[in-house]
Motif scaffolding. Structure first.
Motif, PDB file in Angstrom:
ATOM      1  N   UNK A 191       0.738  -1.206  -0.138  1.00 35.49           N
ATOM      2  CA  UNK A 191      -0.031   0.070   0.081  1.00 35.49           C
ATOM      3  C   UNK A 191       0.828   1.312   0.068  1.00 35.49           C
ATOM      4  N   UNK A 192       2.188   1.017   0.418  1.00 32.66           N
ATOM      5  CA  UNK A 192       3.157   2.278   0.719  1.00 32.66           C
ATOM      6  C   UNK A 192       4.035   2.149  -0.487  1.00 32.66           C
ATOM      7  N   UNK A 193       4.018   1.236  -1.608  1.00 37.54           N
ATOM      8  CA  UNK A 193       5.139   1.183  -2.521  1.00 37.54           C
ATOM      9  C   UNK A 193       5.501   2.049  -3.356  1.00 37.54           C
ATOM     10  N   UNK A 194       4.838   3.188  -3.632  1.00 35.04           N
ATOM     11  CA  UNK A 194       5.173   4.300  -4.336  1.00 35.04           C
ATOM     12  C   UNK A 194       5.968   5.345  -3.576  1.00 35.04           C
ATOM     13  N   UNK A 195       5.593   5.198  -2.275  1.00 37.29           N
ATOM     14  CA  UNK A 195       6.460   6.068  -1.334  1.00 37.29           C
ATOM     15  C   UNK A 195       7.912   5.472  -1.316  1.00 37.29           C
ATOM     16  N   UNK A 196       7.859   4.024  -1.260  1.00 33.17           N
ATOM     17  CA  UNK A 196       9.175   3.382  -0.967  1.00 33.17           C
ATOM     18  C   UNK A 196      10.067   3.574  -2.263  1.00 33.17           C
ATOM     19  N   UNK A 197       9.638   3.324  -3.453  1.00 39.32           N
ATOM     20  CA  UNK A 197      10.127   3.410  -4.684  1.00 39.32           C
ATOM     21  C   UNK A 197      10.525   4.746  -5.209  1.00 39.32           C
ATOM     22  N   UNK A 198       9.739   5.694  -4.741  1.00 42.05           N
ATOM     23  CA  UNK A 198      10.448   6.981  -5.364  1.00 42.05           C
ATOM     24  C   UNK A 198      11.302   7.572  -4.434  1.00 42.05           C
ATOM     25  N   UNK A 199      11.279   7.343  -2.941  1.00 41.63           N
ATOM     26  CA  UNK A 199      12.204   7.768  -2.200  1.00 41.63           C
ATOM     27  C   UNK A 199      13.430   7.281  -2.646  1.00 41.63           C
ATOM     28  N   UNK A 200      13.905   6.233  -3.047  1.00 44.41           N
ATOM     29  CA  UNK A 200      15.121   5.569  -3.655  1.00 44.41           C
ATOM     30  C   UNK A 200      15.350   6.335  -4.752  1.00 44.41           C
ATOM     31  N   UNK A 201      14.529   6.553  -5.675  1.00 47.43           N
ATOM     32  CA  UNK A 201      14.822   6.924  -7.106  1.00 47.43           C
ATOM     33  C   UNK A 201      15.442   8.408  -7.353  1.00 47.43           C
ATOM     34  N   UNK A 202      14.534   9.165  -6.448  1.00 45.00           N
ATOM     35  CA  UNK A 202      14.987  10.552  -6.428  1.00 45.00           C
ATOM     36  C   UNK A 202      16.677  10.893  -6.023  1.00 45.00           C
ATOM     37  N   UNK A 203      16.975   9.992  -5.403  1.00 46.39           N
ATOM     38  CA  UNK A 203      18.312  10.196  -4.724  1.00 46.39           C
ATOM     39  C   UNK A 203      19.420   9.893  -5.817  1.00 46.39           C
ATOM     40  N   UNK A 204      20.407  10.942  -5.805  1.00 49.97           N
ATOM     41  CA  UNK A 204      21.608  10.536  -6.571  1.00 49.97           C
ATOM     42  C   UNK A 204      22.561   9.378  -6.197  1.00 49.97           C
ATOM     43  N   UNK A 205      23.821   9.144  -6.724  1.00 49.26           N
ATOM     44  CA  UNK A 205      24.440   7.982  -6.242  1.00 49.26           C
ATOM     45  C   UNK A 205      25.292   8.535  -4.745  1.00 49.26           C
ATOM     46  N   UNK A 206      25.709   9.566  -4.759  1.00 48.61           N
ATOM     47  CA  UNK A 206      26.343  10.028  -3.714  1.00 48.61           C
ATOM     48  C   UNK A 206      25.644  10.395  -2.261  1.00 48.61           C
ATOM     49  N   UNK A 207      24.094  10.396  -2.518  1.00 45.24           N
ATOM     50  CA  UNK A 207      22.947  10.824  -1.461  1.00 45.24           C
ATOM     51  C   UNK A 207      23.263   9.636  -0.519  1.00 45.24           C
TER      52      UNK A 207
END
Length: 356
Positions: free
Chosen positions: A64-80
């Motif tokens: 139910x929270x998968x969108x939060x999970x996926x996007x949280x990781x996706x918006x970060x850059x490699x060094x973040x």
């Protein structure tokens, strides 16, 4: 921040609603988000099944929270950096950590299962909000070094009732630390509903009190999450300081396998939120945009199933657990009490073997 309506770009049926503050992300970006949602949903299903089979000690599902999970990781850059909670397995996997490594902690090991420095992912935090001051510390240190590193710190609505949450926000705001606080408001801190946690109009309003931008977003809308979190990360990277983002979402499964959710919420409430499924919503939009077809659907499903199969195989293996590991990392120099306890355990295990 005064708007009580969450930022929403896609309705529950995938219809574009639009928001004057945020643009719609391109279809190719949202296609990757959908791919992550498929993987995340299947991982949640597989991990929950492994708990029932006794292969995992516990699994806090983010269904139910998968969108939060996926996007949280996706918006970060490699060094973040990503600072997760115990419920954020999907986010950690989307950040690039092998699923089996992430599930090591939930299997009952003494360590988190992966190298935090290599992946720029902190260990999963079971105590509420304790990871937030740590996240601010990493962000502040990066700023002092002149780096553009951004830290995204995940937490739930229950964590906003903890002192560490408020201390972290206050320090971050005063020192303009490049950190994004991402509150997944899934409506319950175990069995305590949001109304018994806070009288604020929204949890995002708490950011206003600390002098930082704050946004309420539909947590089941991957498009809106991409726009809002992407902007917050960009602002932090360019010296704009911290942001508090509250995602309006819902925990479909029980708190963990040890929880009986029927004691504090109704089936009707769960069914209502299930109709707002983030995966179904994004699929409808991408289909309407001709960005998603049967071939891609099949490929994404096959990829997710392959991940689930690897997890099943790895966690299905019985393996010896070195008992000395229980005592090896408690103190740099073992205390006499620890040495005595370790000797006692070895003796008991040896006696058990002799009895056979």
């Amino acid at each position: 921040m005064t708007d009580l309506a969450p930022v929403r770009l896609l309705d529950a049926d995938g219809t574009v609603t639009g928001d004057g503050r945020y643009p719609m992300p391109p279809p190719d970006v949202l296609l990757e988000r959908y791919r992550g949602l498929v993987r995340g949903k299947r991982l949640n299903e597989q991990a929950s099944a492994l708990v029932r089979q006794g292969r995992l000690a516990v699994y806090p599902s983010s269904r139910g929270q998968e969108a939060c999970e996926v996007v949280a990781a996706a918006v970060l850059r490699p060094g973040d950096w990503l600072f997760p909670t115990y419920r954020d397995t999907v986010a950690i996997v989307e950040r690039g950590v092998a699923p089996v490594e992430v599930l090591t902690l939930l299997r009952g090991e003494w360590h988190c299962g992966y190298d935090p420095v290599h992946h720029h992912v902190a260990p999963q935090a079971t105590p509420l909000a304790t990871q937030l001051p740590h996240a601010v510390g990493v962000a502040h240190a990066a700023r002092l070094r002149g780096e553009d590193t951004v830290v995204l710190a995940l937490c739930g609505d229950g964590a906003t009732s903890e002192g560490d949450f408020h201390e972290a926000l206050n320090f971050a705001a005063v020192f303009t630390a490049p950190v994004v606080f991402f509150v997944q408001n899934n409506k319950y801190a175990i069995s305590v509903p949001l109304a018994r946690q806070s009288a604020a109009p929204t949890l995002a309003h708490k950011g206003v009190g600390y002098g930082m931008p704050a946004v309420l977003v539909d947590g089941n809308d991957a498009a809106a999450l991409t726009a809002v979190l992407g902007e917050a990360v960009g602002r932090a990277a360019t010296g704009g300081g911290p942001t508090l983002v509250e995602a309006d979402t819902y925990r479909i499964e029980a708190h963990t396998n040890a929880d009986d959710a029927a004691r504090y919420r109704t089936d009707a409430e769960v069914r209502e939120w299930a109709e707002r499924d983030p995966l179904r919503r994004l699929r409808a939009y991408l289909r309407a945009e001709n960005a998603l077809d049967d071939a891609r659907e099949d490929a994404f499903a096959a990829e997710a199933e392959a991940v689930a199969a690897r997890v099943r195989a790895a966690l299905g293996e019985d393996r010896p657990v070195p008992t000395d590991e229980l005592f090896a990392h408690v103190h740099a120099t073992p205390t006499p009490q620890l040495a005595a306890q370790a000797a006692l355990l070895r003796a008991e295990l040896a006696a058990g073997e002799d009895a056979r």
